[in-house]
Design a protein around this motif. Structure first.
Motif, PDB file in Angstrom:
ATOM      1  N   THR A  50       9.211  72.669   4.249  1.00  0.00           N
ATOM      2  CA  THR A  50       7.901  72.898   3.638  1.00  0.00           C
ATOM      3  C   THR A  50       6.791  72.202   4.405  1.00  0.00           C
ATOM      4  N   GLU A  75       4.654  88.711   0.492  1.00  0.00           N
ATOM      5  CA  GLU A  75       5.254  87.457   0.040  1.00  0.00           C
ATOM      6  C   GLU A  75       6.632  87.316   0.657  1.00  0.00           C
ATOM      7  N   THR A 128      -0.740  76.204  -4.523  1.00  0.00           N
ATOM      8  CA  THR A 128      -0.796  76.793  -3.187  1.00  0.00           C
ATOM      9  C   THR A 128      -1.608  75.903  -2.251  1.00  0.00           C
ATOM     10  N   THR A 170      10.733  94.576  -3.514  1.00  0.00           N
ATOM     11  CA  THR A 170      11.405  93.362  -3.049  1.00  0.00           C
ATOM     12  C   THR A 170      12.704  93.716  -2.336  1.00  0.00           C
ATOM     13  N   PRO A 173      14.034  76.672  -2.632  1.00  0.00           N
ATOM     14  CA  PRO A 173      13.401  77.818  -1.966  1.00  0.00           C
ATOM     15  C   PRO A 173      11.973  77.496  -1.496  1.00  0.00           C
ATOM     16  N   THR A 211       8.394  79.388  -0.587  1.00  0.00           N
ATOM     17  CA  THR A 211       7.695  80.650  -0.830  1.00  0.00           C
ATOM     18  C   THR A 211       6.328  80.628  -0.156  1.00  0.00           C
ATOM     19  N   THR A 258      10.238  84.537   0.500  1.00  0.00           N
ATOM     20  CA  THR A 258      10.916  83.356  -0.051  1.00  0.00           C
ATOM     21  C   THR A 258      12.247  83.196   0.666  1.00  0.00           C
ATOM     22  N   TRP A 259      12.590  81.963   1.030  1.00  0.00           N
ATOM     23  CA  TRP A 259      13.869  81.740   1.687  1.00  0.00           C
ATOM     24  C   TRP A 259      14.426  80.356   1.339  1.00  0.00           C
ATOM     25  N   LYS A 312      16.066  91.856  -0.059  1.00  0.00           N
ATOM     26  CA  LYS A 312      16.694  90.551   0.088  1.00  0.00           C
ATOM     27  C   LYS A 312      17.943  90.677   0.949  1.00  0.00           C
ATOM     28  N   GLN A 352       2.786  83.202   0.501  1.00  0.00           N
ATOM     29  CA  GLN A 352       2.106  84.383  -0.020  1.00  0.00           C
ATOM     30  C   GLN A 352       0.888  84.690   0.844  1.00  0.00           C
TER      31      GLN A 352
END
Length: 674
Positions: A170, A47, A75, A129, A57, A59, A49-50, A131, A61
């Motif tokens: 997106t 996964e 999704t 995770t 954000p 995301t 996310t940014w 970051k 997956q």
């Protein structure tokens, strides 16, 4: 100021500048470039996310068949290329310089846009995770200030990652392919219109390339129409514009999607409960060839180029029926059987060549068998009969069948290897047939016949004249046209016997030479033509039908030729000529002293010279004269009676009553010569 003083001042200025730089950027000397994330493996990332510049954000997956992006809490498929670009930058990112936490004061982090951070990216790798925050561009070229989560050190890193995610809004990240399955992922399809189901079919579990329809007919679907046309067109429907996210009922009605114009429901091969459904709506106003569509259960409306899809859906599904009778395609066939009238013709491929197994054993004309197969594979149905009455169509007790088997694993453990194969090499056990076609009754007042594929009792077919001809040809179409062994004409001939009406002419060689005075050239021509004789076509079995072909006691001519083998023993070959046809003569052949079992047709141009030489007038005496060396005669005006001598040497066709058709002309009766 002297030179020495000047040099000292320059050195002091240099030291002062260096001190200012160290205060500004830390005391660490630039380190050798190294990975930002130790042990990073992009295939383990599940996964990411940014956010760039404080935007909402994004995301993505990892799922079983690729990547998805979260949109409106749901999704949707993500662009595989875009996701791989981000993973590639994470894998390549390097630390160019580190500013220790003791020197990275709060003021400096604000100057670097790290408090609060301007940008960030996080990812999950092996359940953990990680970051990193990114801020302002660094003083070094193509770098950006960054800080890893859980560390107060400030880093200068390559700005490639920030550039990549900064371009991925997106919409840019979303895949333009909505149904991401391939043709071979699909195990079933149901197509509905606003009035109900139009078409439904499932992939045949036993044969991956075949489809069986349930609605509006039961039976097989043409694989090309199913896959190359219908499924391919549906899978080519791609997004050209993301029209509406979070669409509501009113929106769907506006786009012609509630109710949908067409509903295409696809099930996954091997898992029929896994479904994907496309809804097709109205055409986009002012466009040429674009329509609105969406995936059922997801509030996203798209537009895309319709291609041939709407034309296909508006057509008649009956046009998609599989008209191919055998469904062999180009699958390998190792054996086949033609059963008709209680008789079997069985043929097997042995060591790469076709051999007849029944009713006798022989090697076949390979080109003829392959030509027959090409036509059989393309046989098409003339008409369909759904839910047939098998008894009424003669299919409850079929009159015949056409059966094909796949090759066995080894061809060495069964089947005849040559014409002299013994009974112990009878056909071995075969696998399950590829297809078995049952042959029923003739269709009244038509030149077709009812047939049905075994196991497909819900549909029968009308097979046309091509099918009837190919079945009736049986193995007679496959037999070698050359009657005797190739190269036999070059062997040494020991003797010729000509028989007609109970009278014989017997010519034997002496020390390999024909008798003195015999026309050796004529005899050698006869021998060469007979031993290289080929059939125009095979007619059928000779037993019990000789009179039908003029091959009983009324035959026109019988010739036997004895060839000496390597051991010096004679082997007998021969031909009997019967009734004349338009394209030749009915005939049967001797080989190794025995009659071959079938009647064939020999071409007229090959038979006539033999008849003319060996049967002039039908009497042995004239044959003997015809085989003598021709006399050198004076001209007619120099010798009286020349015409009468000429009569004895000129020959007719040798077949009484056929002089005009077969000979060089009518025999001279002597009077005209005078």
């Amino acid at each position: 100021m002297n030179v020495k003083t000047t040099v000292i001042l320059l050195v002091l200025l240099g030291l002062l500048a260096a001190g200012v730089f160290l205060i500004e950027d830390g005391n660490d000397v630039p380190e050798v470039s190294r990975n930002l994330f130790e042990g990073f493996l992009l295939t383990d990332v599940s996964e990411m996310t940014w956010s760039v510049g404080g935007t909402p954000p994004v995301t993505v997956q990892r799922v079983d068949d690729g990547w998805v992006v979260l949109v409106s809490g749901m999704t949707v498929p993500a662009s595989e290329i875009a996701v791989q670009d981000v993973l590639g930058e994470l894998d390549r990112i390097r630390v160019e310089k580190k500013i220790p936490a003791r020197e990275a004061t709060a003021t400096r982090r604000q100057q670097y846009l790290l408090t609060p951070p301007a940008h960030f990216i996080s990812f999950v790798m092996r359940g953990e995770t990680q970051k990193v925050f990114m801020g302002a561009p660094g003083q070094m070229r193509d770098t950006v200030y960054a800080q890893k989560d859980g560390s107060d050190d400030v880093l200068l890193i390559d700005d490639g990652l920030l550039d990549t995610i900064g371009e991925l809004e997106t919409k840019a990240l979303r895949s333009t392919e909505i149904l991401t399955w391939s043709i071979y992922d699909i195990g079933g399809i149901k197509i509905s219109g606003r009035d109900g189901v139009i078409f439904e079919a499932v992939r045949d579990p036993a044969e991956n390339t075949l489809w069986q329809a349930k609605v509006p007919f039961t039976g097989y679907v043409d694989p090309r129409a199913m896959e190359s046309d219908l499924l391919s067109s549906a899978l080519k429907l791609e997004v050209t514009e993301f029209v509406k996210d979070g669409a509501e009922e009113a929106d769907l009605a506006r786009f012609g999607l509630a109710p949908a114009r067409y509903t295409l429901e696809f099930s996954k091969k091997g898992n029929p409960d896994e479904l994907r459904t496309l809804l097709l709506g109205a055409e986009v106003p002012g466009s040429v060839g674009f329509l609105y569509f969406m995936e059922a259960g997801k509030p996203f409306v798209y537009s895309g180029r319709r291609g041939d899809l709407l034309n296909l859906l508006a057509g008649d599904p009956a046009d998609w029926r599989d008209r191919n009778l055998t469904r062999l395609g180009w699958r390998a066939v190792g054996a086949f059987r033609i059963r008709q009238g209680g008789e079997d013709c069985e043929i097997e491929r042995v060591h790469g060549e076709w051999h007849l197994v029944k009713p006798e054993r022989m090697a076949l004309d390979q080109a003829e068998v392959e030509e027959w197969f090409t036509r059989v594979r393309d046989l098409a149905a003339e008409a369909f009969i759904d839910q047939p009455d098998l008894a009424a169509l003669g299919l409850a007790e079929p009159a015949g069948e056409l059966t094909f088997w796949p090759p066995v694993e080894s061809e060495d453990d069964h089947g005849p290897l040559d014409e002299d194969a013994g009974e112990e090499q009878a056909p071995g056990e075969r696998p399950e047939p590829l297809v078995r076609i049952l042959i029923g009754a003739p269709v009244p007042e038509k030149d077709t016949v009812y047939v049905m594929r075994d196991g497909d009792g819900s549909t029968a077919y009308e097979a046309g004249p091509d099918f009837v001809e190919l079945v009736e040809r049986s193995y007679y179409a496959f037999k070698k046209r050359l009657l005797f062994e190739d190269g036999l004409a070059d062997q040494r001939v020991h003797r010729i016997v000509r028989s007609f009406g109970g009278k014989d002419v017997d010519l034997a060689t002496v020390d390999g030479r024909w008798p003195v005075g015999t026309n050796s050239a004529a005899l050698n021509g006869v021998v060469s033509k007979l031993l290289s004789l080929t059939a125009v076509r095979w007619v059928g079995p000779a037993e019990g039908r000789l009179a039908d072909y003029g091959l009983d006691e009324n035959l026109k001519l019988s010739i036997r030729i004895y060839v000496l083998n390597e051991g010096g023993d004679p082997k007998e070959y021969g031909v009997d000529l019967g009734d004349r046809m338009e394209d030749g003569f009915y005939a049967r052949a001797w080989r190794d002293g025995e009659f071959m079992p079938d009647v064939f047709i020999v071409e007229k141009r090959m038979a006539e010279p033999v008849v003319q030489i060996l049967s002039p007038g039908g009497e042995p005496e004239s044959v003997e004269k015809g085989l003598q060396v021709p006399l050198v005669k004076p001209a007619k005006d120099e010798q009286p009676g020349a015409g009468e001598a000429e009569d004895e040497l000129e020959t007719g066709s040798g077949v009484p009553g056929d002089e005009e058709e077969m000979g060089d002309g009518e025999p001279d009766d002597g009077e005209e010569g005078d």
